[in-house]
Design a protein around this motif. Structure first.
Motif, PDB file in Angstrom:
ATOM      1  N   THR A 129       0.860  -1.227  -0.005  1.00  0.00           N
ATOM      2  CA  THR A 129       0.029  -0.017   0.153  1.00  0.00           C
ATOM      3  C   THR A 129       0.764   1.416   0.035  1.00  0.00           C
ATOM      4  OG1 THR A 129      -1.888   1.149   0.916  1.00  0.00           O
ATOM      5  CG2 THR A 129      -0.280   0.195   2.344  1.00  0.00           C
ATOM      6  N   TYR A 130       0.297   2.323   0.119  1.00  0.00           N
ATOM      7  CA  TYR A 130       1.098   3.615  -0.032  1.00  0.00           C
ATOM      8  C   TYR A 130       0.917   4.387   1.483  1.00  0.00           C
ATOM      9  CZ  TYR A 130       0.664   2.428  -4.705  1.00  0.00           C
ATOM     10  OH  TYR A 130       0.710   1.739  -5.993  1.00  0.00           O
ATOM     11  N   SER A 131       2.084   4.942   1.757  1.00  0.00           N
ATOM     12  CA  SER A 131       2.257   5.895   3.014  1.00  0.00           C
ATOM     13  C   SER A 131       0.976   6.681   3.430  1.00  0.00           C
ATOM     14  CB  SER A 131       3.482   6.357   3.160  1.00  0.00           C
ATOM     15  OG  SER A 131       4.022   7.282   2.027  1.00  0.00           O
ATOM     16  N   PHE A 132       0.543   7.231   2.178  1.00  0.00           N
ATOM     17  CA  PHE A 132      -0.553   8.133   2.656  1.00  0.00           C
ATOM     18  C   PHE A 132      -2.102   7.436   2.650  1.00  0.00           C
ATOM     19  CE2 PHE A 132      -0.435   7.640  -2.164  1.00  0.00           C
ATOM     20  CZ  PHE A 132      -1.511   7.171  -2.642  1.00  0.00           C
ATOM     21  N   LYS A 146       2.487  -7.328   9.270  1.00  0.00           N
ATOM     22  CA  LYS A 146       3.510  -6.246   9.955  1.00  0.00           C
ATOM     23  C   LYS A 146       4.229  -5.669   8.729  1.00  0.00           C
ATOM     24  CE  LYS A 146       4.177  -9.127  13.824  1.00  0.00           C
ATOM     25  NZ  LYS A 146       4.879 -10.246  14.624  1.00  0.00           N
ATOM     26  N   GLU A 147       4.744  -4.496   9.229  1.00  0.00           N
ATOM     27  CA  GLU A 147       5.507  -3.753   8.092  1.00  0.00           C
ATOM     28  C   GLU A 147       6.766  -4.386   7.962  1.00  0.00           C
ATOM     29  OE1 GLU A 147       7.593   0.719   7.195  1.00  0.00           O
ATOM     30  OE2 GLU A 147       5.462   0.575   8.166  1.00  0.00           O
ATOM     31  N   GLU A 148       6.884  -4.725   6.360  1.00  0.00           N
ATOM     32  CA  GLU A 148       8.421  -5.351   6.491  1.00  0.00           C
ATOM     33  C   GLU A 148       9.381  -4.486   5.553  1.00  0.00           C
ATOM     34  OE1 GLU A 148       6.731  -9.977   6.367  1.00  0.00           O
ATOM     35  OE2 GLU A 148       7.190  -8.837   4.346  1.00  0.00           O
ATOM     36  N   GLY A 149       8.872  -3.455   5.139  1.00  0.00           N
ATOM     37  CA  GLY A 149       9.878  -2.569   4.446  1.00  0.00           C
ATOM     38  C   GLY A 149       8.867  -1.570   3.641  1.00  0.00           C
ATOM     39  N   ARG A 150       9.880  -0.469   3.151  1.00  0.00           N
ATOM     40  CA  ARG A 150       9.363   0.591   2.342  1.00  0.00           C
ATOM     41  C   ARG A 150      10.194   0.802   1.072  1.00  0.00           C
ATOM     42  NH1 ARG A 150       6.314   4.973   5.002  1.00  0.00           N
ATOM     43  NH2 ARG A 150       5.659   4.064   6.771  1.00  0.00           N
ATOM     44  N   LEU A 151       9.448   1.038   0.111  1.00  0.00           N
ATOM     45  CA  LEU A 151      10.210   1.540  -1.315  1.00  0.00           C
ATOM     46  C   LEU A 151       9.902   2.887  -1.217  1.00  0.00           C
ATOM     47  CD1 LEU A 151       8.818  -1.137  -3.844  1.00  0.00           C
ATOM     48  CD2 LEU A 151      10.834  -1.276  -2.480  1.00  0.00           C
ATOM     49  N   ARG A 152      11.051   3.767  -0.848  1.00  0.00           N
ATOM     50  CA  ARG A 152      10.914   4.879  -0.474  1.00  0.00           C
ATOM     51  C   ARG A 152      10.526   6.026  -1.766  1.00  0.00           C
ATOM     52  NH1 ARG A 152      16.293   7.074   1.469  1.00  0.00           N
ATOM     53  NH2 ARG A 152      17.224   5.601   0.085  1.00  0.00           N
ATOM     54  N   GLN A 153       9.735   6.835  -1.796  1.00  0.00           N
ATOM     55  CA  GLN A 153       9.335   7.738  -2.651  1.00  0.00           C
ATOM     56  C   GLN A 153       8.925   6.985  -4.155  1.00  0.00           C
ATOM     57  OE1 GLN A 153      12.179  11.079  -3.250  1.00  0.00           O
ATOM     58  NE2 GLN A 153      12.013  11.372  -0.953  1.00  0.00           N
ATOM     59  N   ARG A 154       8.171   5.876  -3.827  1.00  0.00           N
ATOM     60  CA  ARG A 154       7.804   4.909  -4.924  1.00  0.00           C
ATOM     61  C   ARG A 154       6.858   5.524  -5.759  1.00  0.00           C
ATOM     62  NH1 ARG A 154       6.747   2.254  -8.753  1.00  0.00           N
ATOM     63  NH2 ARG A 154       6.316  -0.146  -8.736  1.00  0.00           N
ATOM     64  N   ARG A 157       1.851  11.155  -5.906  1.00  0.00           N
ATOM     65  CA  ARG A 157       0.577  11.359  -5.738  1.00  0.00           C
ATOM     66  C   ARG A 157       0.412  12.710  -5.182  1.00  0.00           C
ATOM     67  NH1 ARG A 157      -0.070   7.720  -8.888  1.00  0.00           N
ATOM     68  NH2 ARG A 157      -1.605   5.991  -8.688  1.00  0.00           N
ATOM     69  N   HIS A 158      -0.690  13.415  -5.225  1.00  0.00           N
ATOM     70  CA  HIS A 158      -1.256  14.488  -4.484  1.00  0.00           C
ATOM     71  C   HIS A 158       0.047  15.551  -4.634  1.00  0.00           C
ATOM     72  CE1 HIS A 158      -4.328  12.230  -3.066  1.00  0.00           C
ATOM     73  NE2 HIS A 158      -3.513  11.281  -2.371  1.00  0.00           N
ATOM     74  N   GLY A 159       1.028  15.827  -5.841  1.00  0.00           N
ATOM     75  CA  GLY A 159       2.047  16.659  -5.998  1.00  0.00           C
ATOM     76  C   GLY A 159       3.274  16.193  -5.355  1.00  0.00           C
ATOM     77  N   LYS A 160       3.393  15.074  -4.767  1.00  0.00           N
ATOM     78  CA  LYS A 160       4.764  14.762  -4.021  1.00  0.00           C
ATOM     79  C   LYS A 160       4.868  13.229  -4.300  1.00  0.00           C
ATOM     80  CE  LYS A 160       3.217  15.207   0.678  1.00  0.00           C
ATOM     81  NZ  LYS A 160       3.298  15.797   1.755  1.00  0.00           N
ATOM     82  N   TYR A 161       5.850  12.832  -3.913  1.00  0.00           N
ATOM     83  CA  TYR A 161       6.266  11.381  -3.774  1.00  0.00           C
ATOM     84  C   TYR A 161       6.211  10.619  -2.382  1.00  0.00           C
ATOM     85  CZ  TYR A 161       8.807  11.944  -8.106  1.00  0.00           C
ATOM     86  OH  TYR A 161       9.042  12.198  -9.585  1.00  0.00           O
ATOM     87  N   HIS A 162       5.549   9.693  -2.427  1.00  0.00           N
ATOM     88  CA  HIS A 162       5.373   8.782  -1.290  1.00  0.00           C
ATOM     89  C   HIS A 162       5.926   7.343  -1.222  1.00  0.00           C
ATOM     90  CE1 HIS A 162       2.163  11.828  -0.206  1.00  0.00           C
ATOM     91  NE2 HIS A 162       2.005  11.639  -1.450  1.00  0.00           N
TER      92      HIS A 162
END
Length: 187
Positions: A129-132, A146-154, A157-162
């Motif tokens: 899913t996305y951080s927003f 459980k959160e296992e990881g993040r793909l940063r600024q993947r 949306r809404h004018g910026k990276y999430h």
């Protein structure tokens, strides 16, 4: 029957196609389902998807229907699986705005999780899913993910990276949750 406290998961019906088309064109649903350009779905494409369901052996899609009033409110399913390694990826959307944020999605996800762990040899369920999408993250955590990881600024949306948030649930964790809930009901 795949039934929870608020919803049941059932097969998609021809009568769901037009409503699914409208749900998938809701801007909130579009922005949360895909990292691609949120381009509107056509009714013809949705009909093609429906027609392909019996032929598609790699995905299992369920309509989410409320128990009380039998309203089709969204969908969930297994987007892909790896039987050899016991892994499945799932997804969900609640298209009917009246049912968002009221526990219907969480209940549907719990039913889907129970189905996978009780009726297949899957050992790991994963999703992204996305951080927003904070509502979804809270729901998945309630289900035991459980959160296992993040793909940063993947995703943009809404004018910026999430970030894209990667989450997983193991069978052993699910069994602990089940045992805990059974112990509570015995008291």
């Amino acid at each position: 029957m795949l039934k929870g406290e608020l919803v049941r998961l059932r097969e998609y019906k021809q009568s769901d196609v037009e409503l699914a088309y409208r749900y998938l064109n809701d801007p909130e649903v579009m922005l949360n389902l895909s990292n691609g350009i949120p381009y509107p779905m056509t009714l013809e494409k949705e009909q093609e998807w429906f027609n392909s369901q019996n032929k598609n052996q790699d995905k299992y899609s369920f309509a989410i229907e409320t128990l009380n009033d039998k309203v089709y409110i969204g969908g969930c399913g297994i987007n892909w699986y790896d039987w050899k390694n016991g892994t499945a990826e799932v997804g969900i959307f609640i298209g009917d705005k009246r049912y968002r944020g009221k526990g219907y999605g969480t209940d549907a996800m719990k039913v889907l999780i129970n189905f996978l762990f009780q009726h297949t040899n899957i050992n790991r369920i994963q999703l992204a899913t996305y951080s927003f999408n904070e509502r979804a993250i809270k729901s998945y955590l309630k289900c035991g993910f459980k959160e296992e990881g993040r793909l940063r600024q993947r995703v943009f949306r809404h004018g910026k990276y999430h970030d894209e948030v990667l989450m997983g649930l193991l069978r052993e964790d699910y069994n602990k949750i089940l045992k805990k809930s059974m112990d509570k009901s015995d008291q």
